[in-house]
Scaffold this motif. Structure first.
Motif, PDB file in Angstrom:
ATOM      1  N   UNK A  57       0.711  -1.260   0.126  1.00 52.78           N
ATOM      2  CA  UNK A  57      -0.086   0.056   0.057  1.00 52.78           C
ATOM      3  C   UNK A  57       0.964   1.185  -0.002  1.00 52.78           C
ATOM      4  N   UNK A  58       1.894   1.181   0.702  1.00 57.53           N
ATOM      5  CA  UNK A  58       3.074   2.281   0.600  1.00 57.53           C
ATOM      6  C   UNK A  58       3.372   2.455  -0.826  1.00 57.53           C
ATOM      7  N   UNK A  59       4.078   1.459  -1.350  1.00 61.30           N
ATOM      8  CA  UNK A  59       4.223   1.531  -2.552  1.00 61.30           C
ATOM      9  C   UNK A  59       3.284   2.124  -3.643  1.00 61.30           C
ATOM     10  N   UNK A  60       2.067   1.824  -3.721  1.00 63.16           N
ATOM     11  CA  UNK A  60       0.957   2.160  -4.401  1.00 63.16           C
ATOM     12  C   UNK A  60       0.820   3.725  -4.231  1.00 63.16           C
ATOM     13  N   UNK A  61       0.621   4.128  -2.931  1.00 62.91           N
ATOM     14  CA  UNK A  61       0.604   5.467  -2.870  1.00 62.91           C
ATOM     15  C   UNK A  61       1.891   6.401  -3.241  1.00 62.91           C
ATOM     16  N   UNK A  62       3.138   5.680  -2.973  1.00 63.11           N
ATOM     17  CA  UNK A  62       4.361   6.470  -3.596  1.00 63.11           C
ATOM     18  C   UNK A  62       4.291   6.617  -5.057  1.00 63.11           C
ATOM     19  N   UNK A  63       4.062   5.644  -5.523  1.00 64.70           N
ATOM     20  CA  UNK A  63       4.010   5.493  -6.845  1.00 64.70           C
ATOM     21  C   UNK A  63       2.631   6.326  -7.715  1.00 64.70           C
ATOM     22  N   UNK A  64       1.721   6.117  -7.399  1.00 63.50           N
ATOM     23  CA  UNK A  64       0.511   6.642  -8.004  1.00 63.50           C
ATOM     24  C   UNK A  64       0.092   8.015  -7.493  1.00 63.50           C
ATOM     25  N   UNK A  65       0.472   8.454  -6.097  1.00 63.60           N
ATOM     26  CA  UNK A  65      -0.045   9.497  -5.605  1.00 63.60           C
ATOM     27  C   UNK A  65      -1.038   9.255  -4.869  1.00 63.60           C
ATOM     28  N   UNK A  66      -1.825  10.223  -4.071  1.00 66.51           N
ATOM     29  CA  UNK A  66      -3.022   9.970  -3.100  1.00 66.51           C
ATOM     30  C   UNK A  66      -4.176  10.236  -4.189  1.00 66.51           C
ATOM     31  N   UNK A  67      -4.998   9.392  -4.015  1.00 66.36           N
ATOM     32  CA  UNK A  67      -6.343   9.365  -4.923  1.00 66.36           C
ATOM     33  C   UNK A  67      -7.007  10.386  -4.400  1.00 66.36           C
ATOM     34  N   UNK A  68      -7.772  11.312  -5.458  1.00 61.40           N
ATOM     35  CA  UNK A  68      -8.443  12.593  -4.904  1.00 61.40           C
ATOM     36  C   UNK A  68      -9.509  12.918  -5.714  1.00 61.40           C
ATOM     37  N   UNK A  69     -10.201  11.509  -6.204  1.00 59.94           N
ATOM     38  CA  UNK A  69     -11.658  11.576  -6.597  1.00 59.94           C
ATOM     39  C   UNK A  69     -12.062  10.050  -6.254  1.00 59.94           C
ATOM     40  N   UNK A  70     -13.303   9.917  -6.461  1.00 58.44           N
ATOM     41  CA  UNK A  70     -13.814   8.340  -6.296  1.00 58.44           C
ATOM     42  C   UNK A  70     -14.423   8.492  -4.661  1.00 58.44           C
ATOM     43  N   UNK A  71     -14.914   6.933  -4.475  1.00 51.86           N
ATOM     44  CA  UNK A  71     -15.646   7.138  -3.299  1.00 51.86           C
ATOM     45  C   UNK A  71     -14.890   7.269  -2.013  1.00 51.86           C
ATOM     46  N   UNK A  72     -15.203   7.481  -1.021  1.00 50.66           N
ATOM     47  CA  UNK A  72     -14.177   7.785   0.151  1.00 50.66           C
ATOM     48  C   UNK A  72     -14.499   6.553   0.942  1.00 50.66           C
ATOM     49  N   UNK A  73     -13.406   6.016   1.820  1.00 48.48           N
ATOM     50  CA  UNK A  73     -13.505   5.116   2.796  1.00 48.48           C
ATOM     51  C   UNK A  73     -14.643   5.059   3.679  1.00 48.48           C
ATOM     52  N   UNK A  74     -15.374   3.885   4.196  1.00 45.71           N
ATOM     53  CA  UNK A  74     -16.311   4.199   5.115  1.00 45.71           C
ATOM     54  C   UNK A  74     -15.876   4.777   6.464  1.00 45.71           C
ATOM     55  N   UNK A  75     -16.422   5.736   6.825  1.00 47.05           N
ATOM     56  CA  UNK A  75     -15.768   6.228   8.446  1.00 47.05           C
ATOM     57  C   UNK A  75     -16.387   5.434   9.578  1.00 47.05           C
ATOM     58  N   UNK A  76     -15.913   5.488  10.819  1.00 46.29           N
ATOM     59  CA  UNK A  76     -16.271   5.155  12.005  1.00 46.29           C
ATOM     60  C   UNK A  76     -17.441   5.614  12.368  1.00 46.29           C
ATOM     61  N   UNK A  77     -18.698   5.200  12.683  1.00 41.77           N
ATOM     62  CA  UNK A  77     -20.042   5.545  13.277  1.00 41.77           C
ATOM     63  C   UNK A  77     -19.671   6.189  14.656  1.00 41.77           C
ATOM     64  N   UNK A  78     -20.448   7.280  14.750  1.00 42.62           N
ATOM     65  CA  UNK A  78     -20.314   8.007  16.058  1.00 42.62           C
ATOM     66  C   UNK A  78     -21.585   7.760  16.850  1.00 42.62           C
ATOM     67  N   UNK A  79     -22.618   6.752  16.778  1.00 43.10           N
ATOM     68  CA  UNK A  79     -23.567   6.879  17.220  1.00 43.10           C
ATOM     69  C   UNK A  79     -23.476   6.142  18.927  1.00 43.10           C
ATOM     70  N   UNK A  80     -22.178   5.519  18.896  1.00 40.74           N
ATOM     71  CA  UNK A  80     -22.182   4.873  20.349  1.00 40.74           C
ATOM     72  C   UNK A  80     -21.055   5.648  21.230  1.00 40.74           C
ATOM     73  N   UNK A  81     -20.804   6.780  20.897  1.00 34.21           N
ATOM     74  CA  UNK A  81     -19.553   7.491  21.636  1.00 34.21           C
ATOM     75  C   UNK A  81     -19.992   7.972  23.039  1.00 34.21           C
ATOM     76  N   UNK A  82     -19.286   7.790  24.074  1.00 30.67           N
ATOM     77  CA  UNK A  82     -19.521   8.225  25.322  1.00 30.67           C
ATOM     78  C   UNK A  82     -19.346   9.903  25.304  1.00 30.67           C
ATOM     79  N   UNK A  83     -20.268  10.465  26.258  1.00 31.80           N
ATOM     80  CA  UNK A  83     -20.312  12.018  26.128  1.00 31.80           C
ATOM     81  C   UNK A  83     -19.172  12.349  26.669  1.00 31.80           C
ATOM     82  N   UNK A  84     -18.738  13.795  26.339  1.00 40.04           N
ATOM     83  CA  UNK A  84     -17.361  14.454  26.984  1.00 40.04           C
ATOM     84  C   UNK A  84     -17.630  14.634  28.444  1.00 40.04           C
TER      85      UNK A  84
END
Ligand code: SF4
Ligand code: SF4
Length: 383
Positions: free
Chosen positions: A326-353
Protein backbone atom coordinates in the motif's frame (compact mmCIF):
# COMPACT_ATOMS: atom_id res chain seq x y z
CA UNK A 1 8.31 11.77 0.36
CA UNK A 2 10.93 13.61 2.43
CA UNK A 3 11.71 11.41 5.44
CA UNK A 4 15.46 10.64 5.06
CA UNK A 5 16.19 7.01 4.18
CA UNK A 6 18.47 6.43 7.19
CA UNK A 7 15.82 7.84 9.55
CA UNK A 8 13.09 5.70 7.96
CA UNK A 9 15.30 2.58 8.21
CA UNK A 10 16.21 3.21 11.86
CA UNK A 11 12.62 3.92 12.89
CA UNK A 12 11.47 0.90 10.86
CA UNK A 13 14.05 -1.24 12.71
CA UNK A 14 12.73 0.01 16.05
CA UNK A 15 9.12 -0.82 15.08
CA UNK A 16 10.16 -4.29 13.91
CA UNK A 17 11.99 -4.97 17.20
CA UNK A 18 8.87 -3.99 19.18
CA UNK A 19 6.71 -6.26 17.03
CA UNK A 20 9.15 -9.18 17.32
CA UNK A 21 9.07 -8.72 21.11
CA UNK A 22 5.28 -9.04 20.87
CA UNK A 23 4.54 -5.55 22.23
CA UNK A 24 0.97 -4.58 21.45
CA UNK A 25 1.41 -0.93 22.39
CA UNK A 26 4.65 0.98 22.01
CA UNK A 27 5.59 4.64 21.49
CA UNK A 28 6.93 6.03 18.23
CA UNK A 29 7.20 9.74 18.99
CA UNK A 30 7.57 11.38 22.40
CA UNK A 31 5.76 14.71 22.49
CA UNK A 32 7.72 16.71 25.05
CA UNK A 33 6.12 19.94 26.24
CA UNK A 34 8.61 21.39 28.72
CA UNK A 35 6.49 24.54 29.22
CA UNK A 36 3.13 26.01 28.20
CA UNK A 37 4.19 29.69 28.06
CA UNK A 38 4.20 31.18 24.56
CA UNK A 39 5.07 34.54 23.00
CA UNK A 40 2.01 34.30 20.73
CA UNK A 41 -1.67 33.72 21.51
CA UNK A 42 -3.10 31.98 18.44
CA UNK A 43 -6.88 31.75 18.11
CA UNK A 44 -6.90 27.98 17.47
CA UNK A 45 -4.41 27.08 20.23
CA UNK A 46 -5.51 24.81 23.04
CA UNK A 47 -2.18 24.80 24.86
CA UNK A 48 -1.78 28.17 26.51
CA UNK A 49 -4.97 28.74 28.47
CA UNK A 50 -3.50 28.29 31.95
CA UNK A 51 -3.11 30.64 34.92
CA UNK A 52 0.31 32.27 35.34
CA UNK A 53 1.66 29.93 38.05
CA UNK A 54 1.24 27.03 35.56
CA UNK A 55 2.58 29.04 32.60
CA UNK A 56 5.64 29.81 34.75
CA UNK A 57 6.38 26.10 35.28
CA UNK A 58 9.27 24.47 33.37
CA UNK A 59 10.19 20.82 33.04
CA UNK A 60 13.87 20.97 34.00
CA UNK A 61 16.60 19.40 31.86
CA UNK A 62 16.97 16.25 34.00
CA UNK A 63 13.22 15.55 33.86
CA UNK A 64 13.16 16.06 30.07
CA UNK A 65 16.04 13.61 29.61
CA UNK A 66 14.48 11.17 32.07
CA UNK A 67 11.23 11.32 30.04
CA UNK A 68 13.20 10.37 26.89
CA UNK A 69 14.82 7.44 28.72
CA UNK A 70 11.58 6.25 30.33
CA UNK A 71 9.63 6.36 27.07
CA UNK A 72 12.28 5.02 24.69
CA UNK A 73 10.60 6.38 21.51
CA UNK A 74 13.13 6.93 18.70
CA UNK A 75 11.71 10.38 17.83
CA UNK A 76 11.25 13.30 20.22
CA UNK A 77 9.17 16.33 19.23
CA UNK A 78 9.70 19.27 21.56
CA UNK A 79 6.74 21.63 21.52
CA UNK A 80 4.92 23.73 24.07
CA UNK A 81 4.06 26.64 24.36
CA UNK A 82 7.14 28.06 22.70
CA UNK A 83 10.17 25.85 23.45
CA UNK A 84 12.67 28.65 22.68
CA UNK A 85 11.43 30.35 25.87
CA UNK A 86 12.95 27.44 27.85
CA UNK A 87 16.50 28.37 28.90
CA UNK A 88 17.70 24.75 28.87
CA UNK A 89 16.42 23.94 25.38
CA UNK A 90 19.94 23.67 23.83
CA UNK A 91 20.92 21.10 26.50
CA UNK A 92 17.65 19.19 26.07
CA UNK A 93 18.31 18.96 22.31
CA UNK A 94 21.94 17.90 22.84
CA UNK A 95 20.91 15.32 25.45
CA UNK A 96 18.38 13.84 23.05
CA UNK A 97 20.86 13.65 20.17
CA UNK A 98 23.42 12.03 22.49
CA UNK A 99 20.79 9.38 23.27
CA UNK A 100 20.45 8.60 19.55
CA UNK A 101 17.01 10.26 19.23
CA UNK A 102 15.69 12.17 16.24
CA UNK A 103 14.85 15.58 17.69
CA UNK A 104 12.38 18.08 16.25
CA UNK A 105 11.82 21.46 17.87
CA UNK A 106 8.43 22.98 16.93
CA UNK A 107 8.74 26.74 17.10
CA UNK A 108 6.94 29.85 15.95
CA UNK A 109 10.50 31.05 15.13
CA UNK A 110 10.12 34.54 16.63
CA UNK A 111 13.15 33.95 18.87
CA UNK A 112 15.14 31.81 16.46
CA UNK A 113 17.45 34.50 15.08
CA UNK A 114 18.39 35.59 18.61
CA UNK A 115 19.05 32.07 19.85
CA UNK A 116 20.33 30.13 16.87
CA UNK A 117 24.00 30.39 17.89
CA UNK A 118 23.21 28.15 20.93
CA UNK A 119 22.40 25.21 18.62
CA UNK A 120 24.48 23.14 16.22
CA UNK A 121 23.25 21.50 13.00
CA UNK A 122 23.02 17.71 13.21
CA UNK A 123 21.48 15.10 10.93
CA UNK A 124 19.27 13.95 13.82
CA UNK A 125 17.95 17.44 14.57
CA UNK A 126 15.48 19.66 12.75
CA UNK A 127 13.60 22.86 13.35
CA UNK A 128 9.90 22.57 12.55
CA UNK A 129 8.68 26.08 11.90
CA UNK A 130 5.03 26.86 12.47
CA UNK A 131 3.54 28.31 9.25
CA UNK A 132 -0.22 27.98 8.78
CA UNK A 133 -0.16 29.08 5.13
CA UNK A 134 0.92 32.17 3.22
CA UNK A 135 1.48 35.59 4.77
CA UNK A 136 -2.19 36.49 5.09
CA UNK A 137 -3.29 33.02 6.27
CA UNK A 138 -0.50 32.66 8.83
CA UNK A 139 -0.74 36.16 10.30
CA UNK A 140 -4.51 35.66 10.65
CA UNK A 141 -4.00 32.25 12.28
CA UNK A 142 -1.51 33.56 14.85
CA UNK A 143 -3.50 36.79 15.37
CA UNK A 144 -0.53 39.08 14.73
CA UNK A 145 0.75 40.87 11.64
CA UNK A 146 4.35 40.42 10.54
CA UNK A 147 4.83 36.95 12.07
CA UNK A 148 4.96 35.17 8.67
CA UNK A 149 7.77 37.42 7.43
CA UNK A 150 9.78 36.92 10.64
CA UNK A 151 9.24 33.15 10.57
CA UNK A 152 10.30 32.90 6.92
CA UNK A 153 13.40 35.07 7.58
CA UNK A 154 14.30 32.75 10.50
CA UNK A 155 13.68 29.69 8.31
CA UNK A 156 16.08 31.02 5.67
CA UNK A 157 18.66 31.92 8.32
CA UNK A 158 18.52 28.40 9.79
CA UNK A 159 18.90 26.91 6.29
CA UNK A 160 21.89 29.17 5.60
CA UNK A 161 23.56 27.91 8.78
CA UNK A 162 23.20 24.29 7.71
CA UNK A 163 20.24 23.21 9.87
CA UNK A 164 17.57 20.81 8.68
CA UNK A 165 14.31 22.77 8.53
CA UNK A 166 10.75 21.56 8.06
CA UNK A 167 7.49 23.45 8.44
CA UNK A 168 4.30 22.43 10.21
CA UNK A 169 1.02 23.71 8.88
CA UNK A 170 -2.35 23.44 10.63
CA UNK A 171 -5.38 24.06 8.47
CA UNK A 172 -8.83 25.31 9.48
CA UNK A 173 -12.18 25.38 7.69
CA UNK A 174 -11.48 28.67 5.92
CA UNK A 175 -8.42 27.25 4.11
CA UNK A 176 -8.54 27.72 0.34
CA UNK A 177 -7.04 24.68 -1.47
CA UNK A 178 -5.58 26.83 -4.26
CA UNK A 179 -3.77 29.08 -1.80
CA UNK A 180 -2.55 26.14 0.31
CA UNK A 181 -1.15 24.50 -2.87
CA UNK A 182 0.62 27.75 -3.80
CA UNK A 183 1.96 27.99 -0.22
CA UNK A 184 3.37 24.45 -0.45
CA UNK A 185 5.07 25.46 -3.72
CA UNK A 186 6.56 28.50 -1.96
CA UNK A 187 7.92 26.58 1.04
CA UNK A 188 9.37 23.95 -1.27
CA UNK A 189 11.17 26.83 -3.00
CA UNK A 190 12.69 27.83 0.37
CA UNK A 191 14.60 24.53 0.33
CA UNK A 192 12.88 22.96 3.35
CA UNK A 193 13.46 19.28 4.09
CA UNK A 194 9.74 18.66 4.41
CA UNK A 195 6.30 19.85 5.44
CA UNK A 196 3.80 18.36 7.85
CA UNK A 197 0.13 19.20 7.39
CA UNK A 198 -2.72 18.58 9.78
CA UNK A 199 -6.30 19.68 10.38
CA UNK A 200 -6.65 21.73 13.58
CA UNK A 201 -7.97 19.74 16.54
CA UNK A 202 -11.12 21.28 18.05
CA UNK A 203 -9.57 22.20 21.41
CA UNK A 204 -12.31 22.95 23.93
CA UNK A 205 -10.15 25.77 25.37
CA UNK A 206 -9.24 27.46 22.06
CA UNK A 207 -10.57 31.02 21.89
CA UNK A 208 -11.88 30.55 18.31
CA UNK A 209 -14.36 27.65 18.15
CA UNK A 210 -15.83 28.64 14.76
CA UNK A 211 -13.10 27.51 12.40
CA UNK A 212 -12.36 23.87 13.26
CA UNK A 213 -12.82 21.31 10.49
CA UNK A 214 -15.14 18.32 10.79
CA UNK A 215 -14.07 14.98 9.28
CA UNK A 216 -16.05 15.32 6.02
CA UNK A 217 -14.67 18.81 5.36
CA UNK A 218 -11.14 17.72 6.28
CA UNK A 219 -11.13 14.90 3.73
CA UNK A 220 -12.49 17.09 0.93
CA UNK A 221 -10.04 19.89 1.76
CA UNK A 222 -7.04 17.56 1.59
CA UNK A 223 -8.29 15.99 -1.67
CA UNK A 224 -8.65 19.47 -3.15
CA UNK A 225 -5.13 20.39 -2.05
CA UNK A 226 -3.42 17.14 -3.15
CA UNK A 227 -5.09 17.17 -6.58
CA UNK A 228 -3.27 20.45 -7.26
CA UNK A 229 0.08 18.77 -6.63
CA UNK A 230 0.06 15.44 -8.53
CA UNK A 231 -1.73 13.61 -5.74
CA UNK A 232 0.66 15.21 -3.25
CA UNK A 233 3.79 13.92 -5.04
CA UNK A 234 4.86 17.44 -5.93
CA UNK A 235 5.68 18.40 -2.34
CA UNK A 236 8.20 17.03 0.14
CA UNK A 237 5.95 15.91 3.00
CA UNK A 238 7.69 14.95 6.25
CA UNK A 239 5.04 12.36 7.17
CA UNK A 240 3.94 9.00 5.90
CA UNK A 241 2.14 8.68 2.56
CA UNK A 242 -0.52 6.45 4.14
CA UNK A 243 -1.37 9.13 6.71
CA UNK A 244 -1.82 11.67 3.88
CA UNK A 245 -3.96 9.12 2.04
CA UNK A 246 -6.04 8.84 5.24
CA UNK A 247 -6.44 12.64 5.39
CA UNK A 248 -7.82 12.47 1.83
CA UNK A 249 -10.51 10.02 2.95
CA UNK A 250 -9.05 6.92 1.29
CA UNK A 251 -8.50 4.91 4.49
CA UNK A 252 -10.19 4.34 7.82
CA UNK A 253 -7.94 4.21 10.87
CA UNK A 254 -8.58 3.70 14.55
CA UNK A 255 -6.53 6.16 16.60
CA UNK A 256 -3.26 4.98 18.19
CA UNK A 257 -2.80 7.50 21.03
CA UNK A 258 0.00 5.57 22.78
CA UNK A 259 2.06 5.99 19.58
CA UNK A 260 2.72 9.64 20.53
CA UNK A 261 2.79 9.86 24.33
CA UNK A 262 3.00 13.34 25.84
CA UNK A 263 5.00 14.57 28.83
CA UNK A 264 4.11 18.01 30.22
CA UNK A 265 4.60 19.90 33.48
CA UNK A 266 1.50 18.03 34.72
CA UNK A 267 3.08 14.59 34.14
CA UNK A 268 2.35 11.98 31.44
CA UNK A 269 -0.83 13.14 29.76
CA UNK A 270 -3.76 10.77 29.19
CA UNK A 271 -4.62 9.87 26.52
CA UNK A 272 -2.79 12.01 23.96
CA UNK A 273 -1.15 15.29 22.99
CA UNK A 274 -4.53 16.87 22.26
CA UNK A 275 -6.60 15.76 25.24
CA UNK A 276 -5.60 16.20 28.88
CA UNK A 277 -8.05 13.88 30.64
CA UNK A 278 -5.70 12.80 33.41
CA UNK A 279 -2.01 12.45 34.23
CA UNK A 280 0.29 9.60 35.19
CA UNK A 281 3.45 9.96 37.28
CA UNK A 282 5.51 7.54 35.18
CA UNK A 283 5.54 6.35 31.60
CA UNK A 284 4.88 2.78 32.73
CA UNK A 285 1.82 3.96 34.66
CA UNK A 286 0.58 5.84 31.55
CA UNK A 287 0.88 2.75 29.37
CA UNK A 288 -0.49 0.25 31.86
CA UNK A 289 -3.22 2.18 33.65
CA UNK A 290 -4.81 4.29 30.90
CA UNK A 291 -8.14 2.97 29.74
CA UNK A 292 -7.14 3.23 26.08
CA UNK A 293 -10.37 1.64 24.88
CA UNK A 294 -12.37 4.61 26.11
CA UNK A 295 -10.73 7.03 23.65
CA UNK A 296 -10.78 7.42 19.89
CA UNK A 297 -13.24 8.21 17.12
CA UNK A 298 -16.60 6.59 17.77
CA UNK A 299 -15.70 6.01 21.43
CA UNK A 300 -15.47 9.49 22.91
CA UNK A 301 -17.28 12.67 21.92
CA UNK A 302 -14.14 14.83 22.09
CA UNK A 303 -12.49 12.57 19.49
CA UNK A 304 -15.29 12.81 16.91
CA UNK A 305 -13.62 15.27 14.52
CA UNK A 306 -10.00 14.34 15.18
CA UNK A 307 -7.79 13.36 12.24
CA UNK A 308 -4.58 14.76 13.73
CA UNK A 309 -1.20 13.14 13.06
CA UNK A 310 -0.49 12.46 16.75
CA UNK A 311 -3.39 9.99 16.79
CA UNK A 312 -3.27 8.55 13.29
CA UNK A 313 0.30 8.74 11.98
CA UNK A 314 1.23 5.77 14.17
CA UNK A 315 -1.83 3.91 12.81
CA UNK A 316 -0.52 4.61 9.28
CA UNK A 317 2.97 3.38 10.26
CA UNK A 318 1.40 0.18 11.62
CA UNK A 319 -0.40 -0.40 8.35
CA UNK A 320 2.80 0.20 6.39
CA UNK A 321 4.27 -2.86 8.18
CA UNK A 322 1.27 -5.09 7.62
CA UNK A 323 0.65 -3.91 4.01
CA UNK A 324 3.92 -2.55 2.54
CA UNK A 325 2.47 -2.75 -0.98
CA UNK A 326 0.00 0.00 0.00
CA UNK A 327 2.94 2.31 0.77
CA UNK A 328 4.39 1.58 -2.65
CA UNK A 329 1.05 2.14 -4.35
CA UNK A 330 0.62 5.60 -2.80
CA UNK A 331 4.28 6.50 -3.45
CA UNK A 332 3.99 5.59 -7.14
CA UNK A 333 0.44 6.66 -7.99
CA UNK A 334 0.08 9.51 -5.49
CA UNK A 335 -2.91 10.12 -3.26
CA UNK A 336 -6.28 9.40 -4.87
CA UNK A 337 -8.26 12.63 -5.00
CA UNK A 338 -11.56 11.47 -6.49
CA UNK A 339 -13.97 8.54 -6.28
CA UNK A 340 -15.67 7.09 -3.24
CA UNK A 341 -14.24 7.73 0.21
CA UNK A 342 -13.55 4.95 2.70
CA UNK A 343 -16.42 4.26 5.12
CA UNK A 344 -15.87 6.19 8.34
CA UNK A 345 -16.31 5.02 11.93
CA UNK A 346 -19.91 5.60 13.12
CA UNK A 347 -20.35 8.09 15.97
CA UNK A 348 -23.65 6.86 17.42
CA UNK A 349 -22.10 4.97 20.36
CA UNK A 350 -19.50 7.45 21.60
CA UNK A 351 -19.53 8.34 25.30
CA UNK A 352 -20.26 11.98 26.17
CA UNK A 353 -17.46 14.46 26.86
CA UNK A 354 -16.13 14.69 30.37
CA UNK A 355 -15.07 18.27 31.26
CA UNK A 356 -12.05 17.91 33.51
CA UNK A 357 -9.81 20.88 32.62
CA UNK A 358 -10.67 23.04 35.66
CA UNK A 359 -10.15 20.14 38.06
CA UNK A 360 -6.64 19.47 36.72
CA UNK A 361 -5.77 23.17 36.83
CA UNK A 362 -6.95 23.46 40.45
CA UNK A 363 -4.98 20.36 41.47
CA UNK A 364 -1.83 21.68 39.79
CA UNK A 365 -2.21 25.12 41.39
CA UNK A 366 -2.58 23.48 44.81
CA UNK A 367 0.55 21.39 44.14
CA UNK A 368 2.55 24.48 43.12
CA UNK A 369 1.34 26.37 46.19
CA UNK A 370 2.35 23.53 48.47
CA UNK A 371 5.80 23.26 46.85
CA UNK A 372 6.34 27.02 47.23
CA UNK A 373 5.09 27.29 50.82
CA UNK A 374 7.89 27.82 53.36
CA UNK A 375 8.50 24.64 55.32
CA UNK A 376 7.71 25.62 58.92
CA UNK A 377 7.64 22.13 60.44
CA UNK A 378 11.33 22.31 61.50
CA UNK A 379 10.66 25.67 63.19
CA UNK A 380 7.89 24.22 65.31
CA UNK A 381 10.16 21.32 66.22
CA UNK A 382 12.90 23.75 67.31
CA UNK A 383 10.58 26.00 69.26
S1 SF4 B 1 -0.24 27.53 18.45
FE1 SF4 B 1 1.92 27.46 18.99
S2 SF4 B 1 2.66 29.55 18.57
FE2 SF4 B 1 0.44 29.67 18.69
S3 SF4 B 1 0.00 30.20 20.82
FE3 SF4 B 1 -0.11 27.97 20.65
S4 SF4 B 1 1.93 27.27 21.23
FE4 SF4 B 1 2.10 29.46 20.73
S1 SF4 C 1 -8.90 10.53 18.37
FE1 SF4 C 1 -7.05 9.84 19.43
S2 SF4 C 1 -5.52 11.45 19.01
FE2 SF4 C 1 -7.53 12.30 18.53
S3 SF4 C 1 -8.15 13.34 20.43
FE3 SF4 C 1 -8.99 11.26 20.50
S4 SF4 C 1 -7.47 10.05 21.62
FE4 SF4 C 1 -6.47 11.93 20.96
Amino acid sequence: MAIPVLQAVQIGGYVLRQKVQGKRRFPLVLMLEPLFRCNLACAGCGKIDYPDPILNQRLPLDECLHAMDECGAPVVVIAGGEPLLHKELPQIVEGGIARGKYITVCTNALLLEKQISKFKPHRRFNWSIHLDGDQEMHDKSVCQKGVYDRAVAALKLAKSKGFRVTINCTLFNDADPERVAKFLDDVKGFGIEGATVSPGYAYERAPDQQHFLNRAKTKQLFRDIFKRGQGGKKWPFFQSGLFLDYLAGNRTYECTPWGNPTRTVFGWQRPCYLLGEGYAKTFAELMEETNWDSYGVGKYEKCADCMVHCGFEASAVNESFSKPWEVLKVAIAGIRTDGAMAKDIPLDRQRPADYVFSRHVQNKLAEIKEAEAPNTSHLSAAE
